[in-house]
Design a protein around this motif. Structure first.
Motif, PDB file in Angstrom:
ATOM      1  N   ASP A  26       6.364 -14.950  -6.970  1.00 37.01           N
ATOM      2  CA  ASP A  26       5.993 -13.875  -7.712  1.00 37.01           C
ATOM      3  C   ASP A  26       6.840 -13.659  -8.956  1.00 37.01           C
ATOM      4  O   ASP A  26       7.935 -13.484  -8.729  1.00 37.01           O
ATOM      5  CB  ASP A  26       6.264 -12.816  -6.761  1.00 37.01           C
ATOM      6  N   ARG A  28       7.425 -11.158 -10.534  1.00 36.61           N
ATOM      7  CA  ARG A  28       8.313 -10.186 -10.783  1.00 36.61           C
ATOM      8  C   ARG A  28       9.399 -10.097 -10.035  1.00 36.61           C
ATOM      9  O   ARG A  28      10.610  -9.247 -10.338  1.00 36.61           O
ATOM     10  CB  ARG A  28       7.402  -8.964 -10.325  1.00 36.61           C
ATOM     11  N   ALA A  76       0.830  -0.242  -6.563  1.00 38.04           N
ATOM     12  CA  ALA A  76      -0.080  -0.974  -7.242  1.00 38.04           C
ATOM     13  C   ALA A  76      -1.127  -0.076  -7.610  1.00 38.04           C
ATOM     14  O   ALA A  76      -1.547   1.355  -6.863  1.00 38.04           O
ATOM     15  CB  ALA A  76      -0.533  -2.092  -6.514  1.00 38.04           C
ATOM     16  N   SER A  77      -2.276  -0.383  -8.506  1.00 37.91           N
ATOM     17  CA  SER A  77      -3.373   0.608  -8.777  1.00 37.91           C
ATOM     18  C   SER A  77      -4.266   0.731  -7.702  1.00 37.91           C
ATOM     19  O   SER A  77      -4.839   1.946  -7.503  1.00 37.91           O
ATOM     20  CB  SER A  77      -4.104   0.057 -10.040  1.00 37.91           C
ATOM     21  N   ASP A  78      -4.237   0.172  -6.773  1.00 36.51           N
ATOM     22  CA  ASP A  78      -5.083   0.455  -5.478  1.00 36.51           C
ATOM     23  C   ASP A  78      -4.321   0.940  -4.429  1.00 36.51           C
ATOM     24  O   ASP A  78      -4.895   1.015  -3.215  1.00 36.51           O
ATOM     25  CB  ASP A  78      -5.530  -0.932  -5.045  1.00 36.51           C
ATOM     26  N   THR A  80      -1.544  -0.246  -2.999  1.00 36.50           N
ATOM     27  CA  THR A  80      -0.862  -0.860  -2.033  1.00 36.50           C
ATOM     28  C   THR A  80       0.707  -1.124  -2.409  1.00 36.50           C
ATOM     29  O   THR A  80       0.914  -0.882  -3.706  1.00 36.50           O
ATOM     30  CB  THR A  80      -1.386  -2.345  -1.966  1.00 36.50           C
ATOM     31  N   ILE A  82       4.018  -2.625  -4.164  1.00 32.90           N
ATOM     32  CA  ILE A  82       4.026  -3.863  -5.411  1.00 32.90           C
ATOM     33  C   ILE A  82       5.132  -4.803  -4.901  1.00 32.90           C
ATOM     34  O   ILE A  82       5.088  -5.978  -5.839  1.00 32.90           O
ATOM     35  CB  ILE A  82       4.398  -3.068  -6.777  1.00 32.90           C
ATOM     36  N   ASP A  85       4.575  -6.728   0.244  1.00 36.56           N
ATOM     37  CA  ASP A  85       3.394  -6.283   0.870  1.00 36.56           C
ATOM     38  C   ASP A  85       3.360  -7.297   2.148  1.00 36.56           C
ATOM     39  O   ASP A  85       2.964  -8.399   1.910  1.00 36.56           O
ATOM     40  CB  ASP A  85       2.279  -6.514  -0.056  1.00 36.56           C
TER      41      ASP A  85
END
Length: 225
Positions: A26, A28, A76-78, A80, A82, A85
């Motif tokens: 990832d 990030r 996250a936008s949904d 969940t 970031i 997870d």
């Protein structure tokens, strides 16, 4: 200062922290030099297993079904998590340092292992914790500080912890060393020997915050540990 150290193997535990796939897949959360950190942690695991030192693995699962999002926690936008997870493959422990059958695994929802209910009972009051993992200034640091507060000696294996950059890792190790009361710092080779029952010199804290550094001197101060 460096003094000889030997570990009471029957009262010592190896604790690898958050050595999960997301730190190499990832963008990030990449850890610089992660392959080296994993290889060094694998060396520690081999030494501990060979001498019968207990191993307890810790991983991060940000599970909102157990601990809902905290104030100001990014999601996250949904909605969940970031990071870490539990439904994503990045949460898995890397195969190089995967638990063996019979080894305990703690999945935590916060930085410190001690934040997870039941961790103290899983530890069973060791005299020494040998700690490696990521990130050095986050979950590793939080766990070390909580261990020291409980009167547990900590051996920090400086080249078996990682962070976003090498300078971040070295800075974190130095800052931890400055307040590692009752503990010690060493490299992987030394730690593996100690886990095998040998006596070796390791850096011990004398006084309070004796280490000073600038951007230009991080490396030599770290190397001297």
């Amino acid at each position: 200062m460096h003094e000889d150290l030997s570990l009471p193997l029957g009262r010592t535990m190896l604790l690898p922290i958050d050595m999960q796939e997301e730190h190499r897949i990832d963008a990030r959360y990449l850890v610089e030099g992660y392959d080296r950190v994993l290889a060094n942690a694998a060396t520690l695991l081999d030494a501990a297993r060979s001498s019968g030192v207990r191993v307890l693995h810790a991983g991060f699962r940000r599970d909102f079904t157990r601990v809902p999002p905290r104030p100001f926690e990014p999601v996250a936008s949904d909605g969940t998590p970031i990071f870490s997870d539990p439904d994503l493959p990045g949460c898995a422990i890397c195969p190089e340092v995967a638990p063996h059958p019979g080894e305990d695994v703690l999945w935590k929802n916060d930085l410190s292992c001690f934040s997870e209910p039941g961790f103290d009972q899983m530890l069973d009051h060791p005299d020494w914790l040998v700690i490696c993992g990521v990130w050095a200034e986050a979950c590793v640091a939080a766990t070390i500080r909580d261990a020291v507060a409980r009167g547990i000696h900590v051996l920090l294996v400086k080249d078996a912890v990682g962070s976003g950059t090498t300078d971040m890792q070295k800075s974190a190790v130095i800052n931890l060393a400055n307040r590692l009361y009752g503990g010690a710092v060493c490299d992987t080779q030394t730690a593996a020997a100690l886990l095998s029952g040998e006596t070796r010199p390791a850096w011990h804290l004398v006084g309070s915050a004796p280490l000073r550094y600038t951007g230009d001197t991080i490396a030599p101060v770290y190397d001297a540990l």
